[in-house]
Enzyme design. Structure first.
Site, PDB file in Angstrom:
ATOM      1  N   ALA A   1       3.186  36.630  -2.001  1.00  0.00           N
ATOM      2  CA  ALA A   1       3.900  35.744  -2.928  1.00  0.00           C
ATOM      3  C   ALA A   1       4.901  36.615  -3.679  1.00  0.00           C
ATOM      4  CB  ALA A   1       2.926  35.084  -3.888  1.00  0.00           C
TER       5      ALA A   1
ATOM      6  N   VAL B   1       1.346  40.937  -3.748  1.00  0.00           N
ATOM      7  CA  VAL B   1       2.551  40.684  -4.541  1.00  0.00           C
ATOM      8  C   VAL B   1       3.749  41.256  -3.784  1.00  0.00           C
ATOM      9  CG1 VAL B   1       3.719  41.103  -6.731  1.00  0.00           C
ATOM     10  CG2 VAL B   1       1.223  40.838  -6.683  1.00  0.00           C
ATOM     11  N   LYS B   2       4.768  40.408  -3.606  1.00  0.00           N
ATOM     12  CA  LYS B   2       5.944  40.839  -2.849  1.00  0.00           C
ATOM     13  C   LYS B   2       7.038  41.221  -3.839  1.00  0.00           C
ATOM     14  CE  LYS B   2       7.924  39.000   1.469  1.00  0.00           C
ATOM     15  NZ  LYS B   2       8.215  37.735   2.166  1.00  0.00           N
ATOM     16  N   VAL B   3       7.532  42.441  -3.711  1.00  0.00           N
ATOM     17  CA  VAL B   3       8.613  42.907  -4.592  1.00  0.00           C
ATOM     18  C   VAL B   3       9.771  43.377  -3.724  1.00  0.00           C
ATOM     19  CG1 VAL B   3       6.984  43.607  -6.417  1.00  0.00           C
ATOM     20  CG2 VAL B   3       7.774  45.307  -4.759  1.00  0.00           C
TER      21      VAL B   3
END
Ligand code: G3P
Length: 217
Positions: free
Chosen positions: A56, A82-84
């Site tokens: 996400a 967590v997508k950064v």
């Protein structure tokens, strides 16, 4: 090689998941928009459906804000990644969130040097975008090859998640090179089953058995 499905469409994830084809899911802001769903609600639903990592993506651009968003996303479920984005701030957020025990997928990777930085920041996954490099007449697969060599040279544990997969050949080449994961839209995963000789052969078998008048049921 693990298969992640690149969509936020619940019914399509469920269909593939029922067949054991889904090792994880990736989403991004564009896929959330396409789904018409609320990001937190649909992400929670996907996390409950699949047991593997569900990426996400944060929407902030400053490290502190990405970290705050990442912590909130991480509270949705234990299988959140967590997508950064692969920016300097994204790398800072990656390091902090990894130190806090969250999985992190560093996305929008277009060079091997970027992938090297992500590995050093402790990324769980690096997402090189194959199709978008091909779109501008560069060679997306050679990026996957370079990252594989570099990660193997130094024993980095970051998983190579080949992304922006558009064709069955992207899947085949990723497997040959040794990408750890591919993420592909549901239609690409389903089209891996297609071969014209399978269809031709099946049509001939069915025609022959029909001529015998036999039925199994
Ligand atoms: O996982 C990233 C992927 O969704 C990007 O694909 O086709 O928009 O370049 P594409």
């Amino acid at each position: 090689m693990k298969f992640f499905v690149d969509t936020a469409e619940i019914d399509q994830i469920a269909e593939l998941n029922d067949l054991g084809m889904v090792d994880g899911v990736t989403t991004n802001p564009s896929l959330i928009k396409k789904s018409g769903r609320d990001i937190l609600g649909v992400t929670k639903e996907i996390c409950a459906l699949v047991s593997g990592p569900v990426s996400a993506e944060v929407t902030a651009t400053q490290a502190d804000d990405m970290i705050a968003e990442g912590r909130k996303l991480g509270q949705i479920a234990d299988n959140i990644a967590v997508k950064v984005p692969l920016t300097w701030d994204g790398l800072k957020a990656c390091k902090t969130l990894r130190d806090e025990g969250l999985m992190v997928n560093v996305t929008l990777c277009f060079s091997a040097n970027q992938a090297l930085l992500a590995a050093k920041a402790g990324a769980s996954f690096i997402s090189p975008f194959i199709g978008r490099l091909d779109d501008i007449n560069l060679d997306g697969m050679s990026l996957i090859e370079d990252i594989r060599i570099i990660y193997d040279n130094y024993g980095f544990e970051t998983e190579i998640l080949a992304a922006s997969i558009r064709t069955v050949n992207h899947v085949l080449d990723s497997a040959r090179i040794g990408a750890d994961v591919i993420t592909a839209p549901p239609n690409v995963i389903k089209s891996l089953a297609s071969h014209p000789l399978t269809e031709k052969g099946l049509a001939a078998f069915l025609a022959d058995i029909e001529q015998t008048g036999q039925k199994i049921l």
